[in-house]
Design an enzyme around this catalytic site. Structure first.
Site, PDB file in Angstrom:
ATOM      1  N   GLY A 281      -4.815  -1.569  -1.760  1.00 24.46           N
ATOM      2  CA  GLY A 281      -4.224  -0.329  -1.237  1.00 24.46           C
ATOM      3  C   GLY A 281      -4.903   0.216   0.001  1.00 24.46           C
TER       4      GLY A 281
ATOM      5  N   ASP B 124       0.821  -1.223   0.000  1.00 24.59           N
ATOM      6  CA  ASP B 124       0.000   0.000   0.000  1.00 24.59           C
ATOM      7  C   ASP B 124       0.855   1.274   0.000  1.00 24.59           C
ATOM      8  OD1 ASP B 124      -1.956  -1.913   0.324  1.00 24.59           O
ATOM      9  OD2 ASP B 124      -2.263  -1.526   2.449  1.00 24.59           O
TER      10      ASP B 124
HETATM   11  O1  F6P Z   1      -2.356  -3.983   3.420  1.00 22.31           O
HETATM   12  C1  F6P Z   1      -2.109  -4.851   2.374  1.00 22.31           C
HETATM   13  C2  F6P Z   1      -3.398  -5.355   1.780  1.00 22.31           C
HETATM   14  O2  F6P Z   1      -3.099  -6.170   0.657  1.00 22.31           O
HETATM   15  C3  F6P Z   1      -4.393  -4.270   1.392  1.00 22.31           C
HETATM   16  O3  F6P Z   1      -4.065  -3.625   0.201  1.00 22.31           O
HETATM   17  C4  F6P Z   1      -5.674  -5.052   1.353  1.00 22.31           C
HETATM   18  O4  F6P Z   1      -6.791  -4.224   1.594  1.00 22.31           O
HETATM   19  C5  F6P Z   1      -5.501  -6.042   2.490  1.00 22.31           C
HETATM   20  O5  F6P Z   1      -4.104  -6.148   2.720  1.00 22.31           O
HETATM   21  C6  F6P Z   1      -6.068  -7.401   2.211  1.00 22.31           C
HETATM   22  O6  F6P Z   1      -5.931  -8.185   3.343  1.00 22.31           O
HETATM   23  P1  F6P Z   1      -6.108  -9.770   3.357  1.00 22.31           P
HETATM   24  O7  F6P Z   1      -4.854 -10.398   2.831  1.00 22.31           O
HETATM   25  O8  F6P Z   1      -6.328 -10.093   4.781  1.00 22.31           O
HETATM   26  O9  F6P Z   1      -7.264 -10.103   2.472  1.00 22.31           O
END
Ligand code: F6P
Length: 365
Positions: free
Chosen positions: A187, A144
């Site tokens: 992001g 992000d």
């Molecule tokens: O913070 C990194 C990120 O990939 C974000 O861009 C996204 O919103 C989130 O993590 C997704 O999280 P998870 O892997 O728990 O679905």
């Protein structure tokens, strides 16, 4: 000052390309430059609570530079102060404060300094450890790119390369079928990834959380393009993008996670609205975790190795509870707790936005 003999390494939050390069940089420079022993903590703070650690020798640290993910495992659900112990009979989650268990793990393995490779959530969790007298150093990573105190984070350039490639590929179908192609990128509430990928691929419309969009403006823009030579439009849309006077689209809320809000779905909402209002055939692609996978770019490997080795030298010089970062292109440090709980958003006057607007990219504003 107590001399360091043994360090711990933990990767926290979502995985990203370049974590292994950071582990290698930390471990190898600790061993080669200072003769310190290196302990890896499994699955982020979960492993610290559950006392799951592994010794990292030069053997384990070799051959991992180019690998995606993290050899230690990670976790973006666990906060030691609010640790999910189980579920009550009525189905309610049971949370406990597990800071004491983290401290026991650090003491049992005689870890003199803990290196946390993570984002704001991972840094926030160092607070009780620092308060209990432990030494921590932060190394910033996240696709992000939204960590305060550094203009670049490990994982970002690889994810932007993947985002760019995906948008490039969507041009073929957009062009051939004269369609609008919407691509949703990750992001969270920051638009860096979408902005960089959109700018690099020449997306016609870029929608980021920092600039609320007006659906009328987007429809007008794609209709104008329909009349032009190419007739198609590519829309790069951040998962956190939101309409004027509206809120981001939430895919689900999971109260057992440290960050309960899971964004997702705005791409489809925009695609449906464009098709309904303009009649132009519109498709959505959601990149999801493809952006977090695969081997790190050359620049992420360089950044991870530079950050990691600088972090070790910081500890060797007796400075702790800081985060390594990049400021004006130079390695710099910030108090780790001053960057926790914060997010670095795209300034609306950022040069990337100005450049995109100069080549007639629509931001929906
Ligand atoms: O913070 C990194 C990120 O990939 C974000 O861009 C996204 O919103 C989130 O993590 C997704 O999280 P998870 O892997 O728990 O679905």
């Amino acid at each position: 000052m107590k001399t360091i003999k043994r360090i711990g390494i933990l990767t926290g939050g979502g995985d990203c390309p370049g974590l292994n390069a950071a582990i290698r940089g930390l471990g190898k420079s600790a061993i080669f430059q200072h003769g310190w022993e290196v302990i890896g903590i499994r699955d982020g703070y979960k492993g610290l609570v559950e006392n799951r650690v592994t010794r990292l020798t030069l053997d384990e640290l070799s051959g991992i530079l180019t690998q995606g993910g993290t050899i230690l495992g990670t976790n973006n659900r666990v906060s030691p102060g609010h640790y999910l112990e189980g579920t009550a009979e009525n189905g309610e989650p049971i949370f406990v404060n597990a800071i004491d268990r983290c401290i026991s793990t650090l003491e049992e393995h005689r870890i003199d300094a803990l290196f946390v490779v993570g984002g704001d959530g991972t840094f926030t969790c160092t607070e009780p450890l620092i308060n209990a007298g432990f030494k921590c150093i932060g190394v910033p990573k996240t696709i992000d790119n939204d960590i305060v105190g550094t203009e670049l984070t490990i994982g970002f350039t690889t994810a932007a390369r993947i985002g760019t490639m995906a948008l490039d590929h969507l041009h073929s179908t957009g062009n051939s079928h004269h369609r609008v192609m919407v691509c949703e990128l990750m992001g969270r509430n920051a638009g860096w990834l979408t902005l960089a990928s959109g700018l690099a691929s020449g997306a016609d419309v870029i929608l980021i959380p920092e600039i609320s969009f007006d659906m009328d403006k987007i429809c007008e823009f794609v209709e104008e393009r329909r009349e032009g030579k190419s007739g198609f439009s590519i829309i790069a849309c951040a998962e956190g993008a939101k309409p004027l006077h509206g809120t981001p689209v939430v895919e689900k809320v999971d109260l057992t996670r440290a960050d309960p809000i899971h964004l997702g779905g705005i791409g489809s909402v925009i695609a449906r609205t464009i098709e309904d209002r303009t009649g132009i055939e519109t498709r959505t692609t959601t990149l999801g975790h493809i952006q977090r996978g695969g081997e790190p770019s050359a620049s992420d490997r360089v950044l991870a190795t530079t950050f990691a080795t600088a972090a070790i030298e910081l500890a060797a010089s007796g400075e702790f509870n800081k985060m390594i970062g990049l400021q004006d292109g130079h390695i710099a440090t910030k108090d780790i707790l001053s960057v926790a709980h914060k997010q670095r958003l795209v300034p609306t006057k950022h040069r990337f936005i100005a450049a995109a607007k100069a080549v007639n990219t629509c931001f929906g504003d």
